[in-house]
Design a protein around this motif. Structure first.
Motif, mmCIF file in Angstrom:
data_model
loop_
_atom_site.group_PDB
_atom_site.id
_atom_site.type_symbol
_atom_site.label_atom_id
_atom_site.label_comp_id
_atom_site.label_asym_id
_atom_site.label_seq_id
_atom_site.Cartn_x
_atom_site.Cartn_y
_atom_site.Cartn_z
ATOM 1 N N ASP A 30 0.810 -1.227 -0.046
ATOM 2 C CA ASP A 30 0.390 0.703 -0.079
ATOM 3 C C ASP A 30 0.591 1.377 -0.181
ATOM 4 O O ASP A 30 1.898 1.185 -0.626
ATOM 5 C CB ASP A 30 -0.765 0.115 1.013
ATOM 6 N N ALA A 31 0.527 2.339 0.545
ATOM 7 C CA ALA A 31 1.417 3.796 0.847
ATOM 8 C C ALA A 31 2.396 3.669 2.005
ATOM 9 O O ALA A 31 2.768 4.543 2.387
ATOM 10 C CB ALA A 31 -0.045 4.588 0.858
ATOM 11 N N GLN A 32 3.028 2.450 3.047
ATOM 12 C CA GLN A 32 3.299 2.514 3.705
ATOM 13 C C GLN A 32 4.625 2.876 3.863
ATOM 14 O O GLN A 32 5.292 2.879 2.821
ATOM 15 C CB GLN A 32 3.305 1.339 3.888
ATOM 16 N N LYS A 33 4.871 3.518 5.263
ATOM 17 C CA LYS A 33 6.930 4.196 5.075
ATOM 18 C C LYS A 33 7.603 3.740 6.182
ATOM 19 O O LYS A 33 7.012 3.442 6.578
ATOM 20 C CB LYS A 33 6.651 5.640 4.872
ATOM 21 N N SER A 49 2.489 1.702 -3.570
ATOM 22 C CA SER A 49 3.450 2.122 -3.840
ATOM 23 C C SER A 49 4.173 2.420 -2.475
ATOM 24 O O SER A 49 4.712 3.783 -1.881
ATOM 25 C CB SER A 49 2.135 3.813 -3.716
ATOM 26 N N ALA A 50 4.220 1.747 -1.546
ATOM 27 C CA ALA A 50 5.610 1.266 -0.140
ATOM 28 C C ALA A 50 6.401 2.316 -0.825
ATOM 29 O O ALA A 50 7.728 1.804 -1.829
ATOM 30 C CB ALA A 50 4.978 0.583 -0.207
ATOM 31 N N THR A 51 6.892 2.426 0.034
ATOM 32 C CA THR A 51 8.729 3.726 0.485
ATOM 33 C C THR A 51 9.258 2.744 1.307
ATOM 34 O O THR A 51 9.420 2.753 2.481
ATOM 35 C CB THR A 51 8.744 5.067 -0.071
ATOM 36 N N SER A 52 10.595 2.490 1.112
ATOM 37 C CA SER A 52 11.544 1.748 2.510
ATOM 38 C C SER A 52 13.103 2.526 2.440
ATOM 39 O O SER A 52 13.386 2.280 0.828
ATOM 40 C CB SER A 52 11.156 0.876 1.946
ATOM 41 N N MET A 59 11.476 -4.550 -5.745
ATOM 42 C CA MET A 59 10.009 -3.600 -6.044
ATOM 43 C C MET A 59 9.229 -4.177 -7.007
ATOM 44 O O MET A 59 9.697 -5.134 -8.515
ATOM 45 C CB MET A 59 10.785 -2.255 -6.750
ATOM 46 N N LEU A 60 7.981 -4.513 -6.363
ATOM 47 C CA LEU A 60 6.769 -5.015 -7.746
ATOM 48 C C LEU A 60 6.207 -4.252 -8.498
ATOM 49 O O LEU A 60 5.641 -4.718 -8.936
ATOM 50 C CB LEU A 60 6.282 -6.081 -6.751
ATOM 51 N N SER A 61 6.376 -3.351 -7.944
ATOM 52 C CA SER A 61 5.528 -2.245 -9.326
ATOM 53 C C SER A 61 6.505 -0.778 -9.266
ATOM 54 O O SER A 61 7.659 -0.815 -8.619
ATOM 55 C CB SER A 61 4.412 -2.100 -8.730
ATOM 56 N N GLY A 62 5.765 -0.208 -10.365
ATOM 57 C CA GLY A 62 6.853 1.124 -10.921
ATOM 58 C C GLY A 62 6.533 2.661 -9.460
ATOM 59 O O GLY A 62 7.191 3.418 -9.807
ATOM 60 N N ASP A 63 5.359 2.483 -8.867
ATOM 61 C CA ASP A 63 5.303 3.532 -7.509
ATOM 62 C C ASP A 63 5.841 3.166 -6.776
ATOM 63 O O ASP A 63 6.240 3.735 -5.851
ATOM 64 C CB ASP A 63 3.459 3.306 -7.273
ATOM 65 N N ALA A 64 6.371 1.927 -6.405
ATOM 66 C CA ALA A 64 7.364 1.062 -5.463
ATOM 67 C C ALA A 64 8.749 1.824 -5.326
ATOM 68 O O ALA A 64 9.003 1.259 -6.717
ATOM 69 C CB ALA A 64 7.476 -0.370 -5.148
ATOM 70 N N ARG A 65 9.140 1.661 -3.962
ATOM 71 C CA ARG A 65 10.758 1.976 -4.172
ATOM 72 C C ARG A 65 11.259 1.770 -2.703
ATOM 73 O O ARG A 65 10.759 2.553 -1.921
ATOM 74 C CB ARG A 65 10.514 4.150 -3.675
ATOM 75 N N GLY A 66 12.333 1.998 -3.015
ATOM 76 C CA GLY A 66 13.551 0.825 -2.414
ATOM 77 C C GLY A 66 14.528 1.834 -1.766
ATOM 78 O O GLY A 66 15.118 1.859 -3.252
#
Length: 437
Positions: free
Chosen positions: A295-298, A325-328, A353-360
């Motif tokens: 989700d949108a977890q940070k 859209s999770a970020t880590s 990363m499993l989606s284009g909106d996810a960021r790590g």
């Protein structure tokens, strides 16, 4: 709603009055007073690459939310029993919201002087040990605003003491069941392994709620004396919309070992701090972390192994999977201090990363103040390997199942290190839930 840090105040009189009403020890009440008095003057945490000025770590609804107590393991809720091997478990502590709910400790260990108690009772029953070890060598009360806030509102946790040369073969397990939306978790774990002692400790934070707006402020202090060995495993699975600070700290003396295997599966926004001080010569620490964000977890992870002792060894391995859209942020630090000759600091961080909106982000850092040392790091951030998927799909496996297999393989370095089979199975189920939901 986010609070302005400068506008937040602790109510000293209310905190002390409630602590007195609960019959807490003078030592613990003194710590609460000290925390309140220092709170305003302390700095807020400043995790690298994560702005927390809008995060609400404060404004707790109720300092203590009662839960149920249980007379036998069979009375435990089904979700808790799934975490326990009922036929084999010998040593277990259960907390329901902020209530100590069940305790079982092998009689032979009691006779050897092993202590397992909820931490508030332990402050009365074993004041000499708490005064020596509670927030002294591990996490300092005045380290920052959140450590002081933790000491002021402490509402649960467990104290474990293993005497000299006692080697505990079966793990000690702690399960915290969170099922009340108004319950905050200000848990404190204090684990002391005296000289030559050995213990495996596994804790589980489990919630059956979809969301809660309450706060998480968890501190663990692990102290391994000369030639002691501590294995610390955890599976955390707390719900969405909570705001959290989780600080797990280790201090290893001469020839001591502290190994960590942490499955950090919370759906909440959390700042994690895991630091191990290798104070003694020939001290060791192996840290493994696995995380799935959705989700949108940070999330922000700062993991450090700091070498003071000669011939010390510290290895960090972190694997994270990000979806939606999770970020880590994965910050790994190996720090070799001057005088820590022949120290070995290694680390590896991998983010999938499993989606284009996810960021790590994976940020390996080596700080070296000594010449005669060994150090190295590796980091990668990327998407699912298309060649791996193609190979699996060419064997008749669907794309969804192929992705599932690749992700489980990617995370297995930590999952396989957990020391209790039932907990390992639980972590696999949580990974399945988070990846495929």
């Amino acid at each position: 709603m986010a609070t302005e840090l400068n506008a937040f105040e602790l109510d000293k009189e209310d905190i002390i009055a409630k602590a007195n009403a609960r019959g807490e020890s003078e030592f613990l009440i003194g710590k609460r007073k000290e925390a309140v008095e220092q709170f305003d003057s302390l700095e807020m945490i400043k995790p690298d690459k994560t702005k927390v000025d809008k995060w609400d770590f404060f404004n707790v609804t109720s300092p203590v939310v009662e839960g149920s107590t249980f007379n036998t393991l069979e009375e435990l809720p089904e979700g808790v029993k799934e975490l326990i091997d009922l036929d084999k478990v010998e040593n277990i502590y259960v907390q329901h919201n902020n209530t100590p709910a069940y305790l079982q400790l092998n009689e032979g260990l009691k006779n050897k002087g092993v202590i397992v108690e909820n931490i508030i009772d332990a402050s009365q029953n074993h004041p000499e040990l708490l005064e020596q070890y509670f927030m002294t060598d591990g996490v300092k009360l005045d380290e920052n605003k959140l450590t002081a806030y933790h000491a002021a509102l402490l509402n649960g946790g467990v104290f474990i003491y293993v005497p000299k040369d006692v080697k505990i073969e079966e793990p000690i397990q702690s399960v915290v069941l969170h099922d009340d939306e108004s319950a905050s978790l200000f848990n404190h774990v204090l684990l002391v392994a005296d000289e030559g002692a050995e213990v495996t400790f596994v804790e589980n934070y489990f919630s059956n709620l979809e969301s809660s707006t309450e706060k998480i402020n968890i501190i663990s202090e692990v102290l391994a004396k000369d030639n002691a060995k501590v294995t610390y495993g955890s599976v955390d699975f707390l719900p969405k919309k909570m705001t959290g600070y989780v600080n797990r700290r280790g201090v290893a003396s001469n020839d001591a070992t502290i190994d960590w295997a942490l499955g950090l599966m919370n759906d909440s926004d959390i700042i994690y701090d895991n630091t191990t001080y290798l104070m003694g010569d020939r001290s060791n620490s192996d840290l493994k972390i696995v995380h799935v964000g959705r989700d949108a977890q940070k999330s922000n992870f700062t993991t450090q192994i700091i070498h003071y002792g000669k011939d010390s060894n510290g290895h960090i391995l972190k694997h994270g999977v990000m979806k939606d859209s999770a970020t880590s942020i994965f910050n790994g630090i190996g720090y070799i201090k001057h005088g820590a000759t022949r120290a070995d600091a290694q680390q590896e961080s991998r983010v999938l990363m499993l989606s284009g909106d996810a960021r790590g982000d994976a940020n390996p850092i080596l700080l070296i103040d000594e010449d005669d040392v060994t150090a190295g790091h590796a980091a990668s951030v990327g998407r699912v390997d298309e060649l791996q998927l193609f190979y699996l799909m060419s064997r008749g496996i669907s794309q969804k199942e192929a992705e599932r297999l690749v992700i489980h393989g990617f995370l297995d370095a930590v999952v396989s290190a957990l020391p209790i089979e039932s907990v390992k199975a639980q972590l696999k189920e949580v990974i399945e839930l988070k990846v495929l939901s």
